[in-house]
Design a protein around this motif. Structure first.
Motif, PDB file in Angstrom:
ATOM      1  N   ALA A   1       4.268 -22.926 -22.587  1.00  0.00           N
ATOM      2  CA  ALA A   1       4.940 -21.516 -22.785  1.00  0.00           C
ATOM      3  C   ALA A   1       3.829 -20.389 -22.635  1.00  0.00           C
ATOM      4  O   ALA A   1       4.303 -19.338 -22.176  1.00  0.00           O
ATOM      5  N   ARG A   2       2.622 -20.659 -23.116  1.00  0.00           N
ATOM      6  CA  ARG A   2       1.685 -19.632 -23.112  1.00  0.00           C
ATOM      7  C   ARG A   2       1.488 -18.908 -21.783  1.00  0.00           C
ATOM      8  O   ARG A   2       1.318 -17.719 -21.857  1.00  0.00           O
ATOM      9  N   VAL A   3       1.355 -19.758 -20.882  1.00  0.00           N
ATOM     10  CA  VAL A   3       1.029 -18.855 -19.588  1.00  0.00           C
ATOM     11  C   VAL A   3       2.205 -18.403 -18.921  1.00  0.00           C
ATOM     12  O   VAL A   3       2.176 -17.813 -17.672  1.00  0.00           O
ATOM     13  N   ARG A   4       3.417 -18.412 -19.452  1.00  0.00           N
ATOM     14  CA  ARG A   4       4.359 -17.622 -18.834  1.00  0.00           C
ATOM     15  C   ARG A   4       5.193 -16.713 -19.725  1.00  0.00           C
ATOM     16  O   ARG A   4       6.187 -16.129 -19.677  1.00  0.00           O
ATOM     17  N   LEU A   5       4.632 -16.162 -20.774  1.00  0.00           N
ATOM     18  CA  LEU A   5       4.821 -15.084 -21.823  1.00  0.00           C
ATOM     19  C   LEU A   5       5.109 -14.044 -21.296  1.00  0.00           C
ATOM     20  O   LEU A   5       4.226 -13.641 -20.386  1.00  0.00           O
ATOM     21  N   ALA A   6       5.926 -13.131 -21.682  1.00  0.00           N
ATOM     22  CA  ALA A   6       6.422 -11.819 -21.383  1.00  0.00           C
ATOM     23  C   ALA A   6       6.875 -10.995 -22.609  1.00  0.00           C
ATOM     24  O   ALA A   6       7.448 -11.900 -23.363  1.00  0.00           O
TER      25      ALA A   6
ATOM     26  N   SER B   1       8.127  -9.377 -30.147  1.00  0.00           N
ATOM     27  CA  SER B   1       7.467 -10.667 -29.619  1.00  0.00           C
ATOM     28  C   SER B   1       7.219 -10.820 -28.396  1.00  0.00           C
ATOM     29  O   SER B   1       7.832  -9.885 -27.417  1.00  0.00           O
ATOM     30  N   GLU B   2       6.656 -11.864 -27.968  1.00  0.00           N
ATOM     31  CA  GLU B   2       6.774 -12.438 -26.534  1.00  0.00           C
ATOM     32  C   GLU B   2       7.326 -13.399 -26.279  1.00  0.00           C
ATOM     33  O   GLU B   2       7.240 -14.407 -27.323  1.00  0.00           O
ATOM     34  N   GLY B   3       7.941 -13.853 -25.172  1.00  0.00           N
ATOM     35  CA  GLY B   3       8.631 -14.989 -25.181  1.00  0.00           C
ATOM     36  C   GLY B   3       9.041 -15.462 -23.755  1.00  0.00           C
ATOM     37  O   GLY B   3       8.399 -14.650 -22.536  1.00  0.00           O
ATOM     38  N   MET B   4       9.473 -16.857 -23.604  1.00  0.00           N
ATOM     39  CA  MET B   4       9.678 -17.251 -22.181  1.00  0.00           C
ATOM     40  C   MET B   4      10.936 -18.302 -22.525  1.00  0.00           C
ATOM     41  O   MET B   4      11.219 -18.677 -23.637  1.00  0.00           O
ATOM     42  N   PHE B   5      11.741 -18.678 -21.438  1.00  0.00           N
ATOM     43  CA  PHE B   5      12.557 -19.688 -21.550  1.00  0.00           C
ATOM     44  C   PHE B   5      12.233 -21.000 -20.689  1.00  0.00           C
ATOM     45  O   PHE B   5      11.858 -20.789 -19.658  1.00  0.00           O
TER      46      PHE B   5
ATOM     47  N   GLU C   1      -0.806 -16.036 -36.175  1.00  0.00           N
ATOM     48  CA  GLU C   1       0.378 -15.965 -35.049  1.00  0.00           C
ATOM     49  C   GLU C   1       1.488 -16.938 -35.388  1.00  0.00           C
ATOM     50  O   GLU C   1       1.206 -18.050 -36.093  1.00  0.00           O
ATOM     51  N   LYS C   2       2.692 -16.707 -35.354  1.00  0.00           N
ATOM     52  CA  LYS C   2       3.624 -17.364 -35.559  1.00  0.00           C
ATOM     53  C   LYS C   2       4.400 -17.829 -34.158  1.00  0.00           C
ATOM     54  O   LYS C   2       4.431 -16.780 -33.110  1.00  0.00           O
ATOM     55  N   TRP C   3       4.931 -18.753 -33.905  1.00  0.00           N
ATOM     56  CA  TRP C   3       5.265 -19.396 -32.819  1.00  0.00           C
ATOM     57  C   TRP C   3       6.608 -20.204 -33.160  1.00  0.00           C
ATOM     58  O   TRP C   3       6.480 -20.851 -33.917  1.00  0.00           O
ATOM     59  N   VAL C   4       7.584 -19.835 -32.428  1.00  0.00           N
ATOM     60  CA  VAL C   4       8.767 -20.291 -32.755  1.00  0.00           C
ATOM     61  C   VAL C   4       9.550 -20.983 -31.458  1.00  0.00           C
ATOM     62  O   VAL C   4       9.327 -20.308 -30.398  1.00  0.00           O
TER      63      VAL C   4
ATOM     64  N   GLU D   1      24.834 -29.965 -23.313  1.00  0.00           N
ATOM     65  CA  GLU D   1      25.555 -28.835 -22.217  1.00  0.00           C
ATOM     66  C   GLU D   1      25.733 -27.769 -22.730  1.00  0.00           C
ATOM     67  O   GLU D   1      26.039 -26.493 -22.060  1.00  0.00           O
ATOM     68  N   PHE D   2      26.072 -27.841 -23.944  1.00  0.00           N
ATOM     69  CA  PHE D   2      26.810 -26.385 -24.453  1.00  0.00           C
ATOM     70  C   PHE D   2      25.511 -25.518 -25.115  1.00  0.00           C
ATOM     71  O   PHE D   2      25.575 -24.340 -25.416  1.00  0.00           O
ATOM     72  N   GLY D   3      24.133 -25.969 -24.829  1.00  0.00           N
ATOM     73  CA  GLY D   3      23.040 -25.211 -25.487  1.00  0.00           C
ATOM     74  C   GLY D   3      22.260 -24.363 -24.191  1.00  0.00           C
ATOM     75  O   GLY D   3      22.167 -24.776 -22.953  1.00  0.00           O
ATOM     76  N   GLU D   4      22.069 -23.277 -24.515  1.00  0.00           N
ATOM     77  CA  GLU D   4      21.116 -22.484 -23.717  1.00  0.00           C
ATOM     78  C   GLU D   4      19.793 -23.379 -23.436  1.00  0.00           C
ATOM     79  O   GLU D   4      19.592 -23.951 -24.648  1.00  0.00           O
ATOM     80  N   GLY D   5      19.209 -22.412 -22.593  1.00  0.00           N
ATOM     81  CA  GLY D   5      17.661 -23.111 -22.472  1.00  0.00           C
ATOM     82  C   GLY D   5      16.701 -22.877 -23.689  1.00  0.00           C
ATOM     83  O   GLY D   5      17.134 -21.858 -24.493  1.00  0.00           O
ATOM     84  N   LEU D   6      15.657 -23.642 -23.813  1.00  0.00           N
ATOM     85  CA  LEU D   6      14.834 -23.476 -25.225  1.00  0.00           C
ATOM     86  C   LEU D   6      14.087 -22.311 -24.835  1.00  0.00           C
ATOM     87  O   LEU D   6      13.459 -21.840 -23.881  1.00  0.00           O
ATOM     88  N   GLN D   7      14.142 -21.411 -26.042  1.00  0.00           N
ATOM     89  CA  GLN D   7      13.506 -20.011 -25.722  1.00  0.00           C
ATOM     90  C   GLN D   7      12.055 -20.310 -26.777  1.00  0.00           C
ATOM     91  O   GLN D   7      12.431 -20.668 -27.928  1.00  0.00           O
ATOM     92  N   VAL D   8      10.799 -19.884 -26.257  1.00  0.00           N
ATOM     93  CA  VAL D   8       9.698 -19.976 -27.082  1.00  0.00           C
ATOM     94  C   VAL D   8       9.068 -18.501 -27.324  1.00  0.00           C
ATOM     95  O   VAL D   8       9.144 -17.921 -26.249  1.00  0.00           O
ATOM     96  N   LEU D   9       8.883 -18.282 -28.568  1.00  0.00           N
ATOM     97  CA  LEU D   9       8.332 -16.891 -29.002  1.00  0.00           C
ATOM     98  C   LEU D   9       7.132 -17.026 -29.434  1.00  0.00           C
ATOM     99  O   LEU D   9       6.728 -17.708 -30.336  1.00  0.00           O
ATOM    100  N   ARG D  10       6.048 -15.924 -29.292  1.00  0.00           N
ATOM    101  CA  ARG D  10       4.929 -15.777 -30.187  1.00  0.00           C
ATOM    102  C   ARG D  10       5.023 -14.504 -30.579  1.00  0.00           C
ATOM    103  O   ARG D  10       5.343 -13.234 -30.193  1.00  0.00           O
ATOM    104  N   TYR D  11       4.948 -14.422 -32.033  1.00  0.00           N
ATOM    105  CA  TYR D  11       4.515 -13.161 -32.655  1.00  0.00           C
ATOM    106  C   TYR D  11       3.210 -12.990 -33.202  1.00  0.00           C
ATOM    107  O   TYR D  11       2.687 -13.667 -34.047  1.00  0.00           O
ATOM    108  N   ALA D  12       2.785 -12.067 -32.973  1.00  0.00           N
ATOM    109  CA  ALA D  12       1.356 -11.505 -33.348  1.00  0.00           C
ATOM    110  C   ALA D  12       1.264 -10.849 -34.381  1.00  0.00           C
ATOM    111  O   ALA D  12       2.474 -10.486 -34.666  1.00  0.00           O
ATOM    112  N   PRO D  13       0.042 -10.577 -35.012  1.00  0.00           N
ATOM    113  CA  PRO D  13       0.217  -9.496 -36.269  1.00  0.00           C
ATOM    114  C   PRO D  13       1.164  -8.578 -36.252  1.00  0.00           C
ATOM    115  O   PRO D  13       0.760  -7.752 -34.936  1.00  0.00           O
TER     116      PRO D  13
END
Length: 279
Positions: free
Chosen positions: A113-118, A138-142, A265-268, A167-179
């Protein structure tokens, strides 16, 4: 019931709903004015019966995802691993899971996910699109559903754990929370009274469940909070918090947020679940 629906209040409620204000918006206004949540719900239900043409009825509950907790298990078989049940709450339905993700899976998701964060966007119910929201810093990507073997494996595990079709799930989203980053309290369902909601619902109906998985814990802060019930879930790596909502209404008590990260940093990774197949 100590608070009674007077004729003046009844007339005001009907007028507001007839003017196009949503039931959730009206309910929020009543709570801000000091009405208890159960009284507000009863008043809205009474108005719905008394004036069905002037106001929409309260949302009807729908089936929701969730683990099998019938026999108070300490662990649940999720197919490829035993997931621990660390904490449960009935209303809102909240379950905290342990051992949901391995260290290797957490590392793999972060690396991919790191290289695709926005800058994170939120779904915009006014338009049906997405927009930057000052409440979410936060910053994130799907990931696409099943995009790589790690994502596909985790999605299969979630489907089995929560007894909800993959199939009922959305794509997984990864988020980065900086201080300093946070996500102020909000609901994950889409307000049915907003003009953009019908467009959003075409892709799979309402959201009915949320699973937040913690990939990296900050040094301080970053808890997932549920203000209506005073609950805070610490973001421990490999654990997750799940909550469901059987109607798009504040009565579900699923108001939640991400508290500010104080250091580190928090990543979820977040998985939202819909009523039907998400396209």
């Amino acid at each position: 019931m100590s608070q009674v629906v007077s004729s003046e209040l009844r007339a005001w409620m009907i007028e507001q709903l007839a003017a196009g204000h949503s039931v959730p918006a009206l309910r929020r206004s009543m709570l801000e004015s000091g009405w208890r949540d159960e009284v507000a719900d009863a008043a809205l239900a009474e108005i719905g019966k008394a004036a069905p043409d002037a106001t929409p009825a309260l949302a009807v509950p729908v089936p929701v995802p969730g683990p099998d907790l019938a026999n108070a298990p300490l662990y649940i078989d999720a197919g490829d691993r035993q997931v621990a049940v660390l904490q449960t709450l009935a209303h809102p339905r909240v379950v905290v899971f342990g051992n949901l993700l391995s260290d290797a899976e957490c590392d793999a998701l972060i690396a991919a996910a790191r290289v695709r964060l926005a800058r994170s966007l939120t779904v915009e119910t006014q338009t049906g699109g997405e927009a930057v929201n000052v409440d979410r810093t936060s910053e994130g990507m799907f990931f696409e559903r099943g995009e790589n073997p790690v994502v596909a494996c985790i999605e299969q595990r979630i489907a089995r754990l929560l007894r909800w079709p993959l199939e009922f799930g959305e794509g997984l989203q990864v988020l980065r929370y900086a201080p300093g980053a946070q996500y102020r309290p909000h609901y994950d369902y889409f307000d049915p009274g907003e003009p953009g909601t019908p467009t959003i619902l075409r892709r799979g109906g309402q959201r009915v469940g949320t699973l937040v998985m913690y990939l990296q814990a900050p040094a301080r802060g970053g808890a997932t909070t549920f203000p209506d019930v005073g609950l805070e879930v610490a973001p421990q790596r490999g654990t997750a918090v799940f909550f469901s909502y059987d109607r798009p209404d504040p009565s579900t008590r699923t108001l939640h947020g991400g508290a500010p990260v104080l250091s580190g940093e928090k990543w979820v990774a977040t998985k939202w679940l819909r009523e039907r197949q998400f396209t």
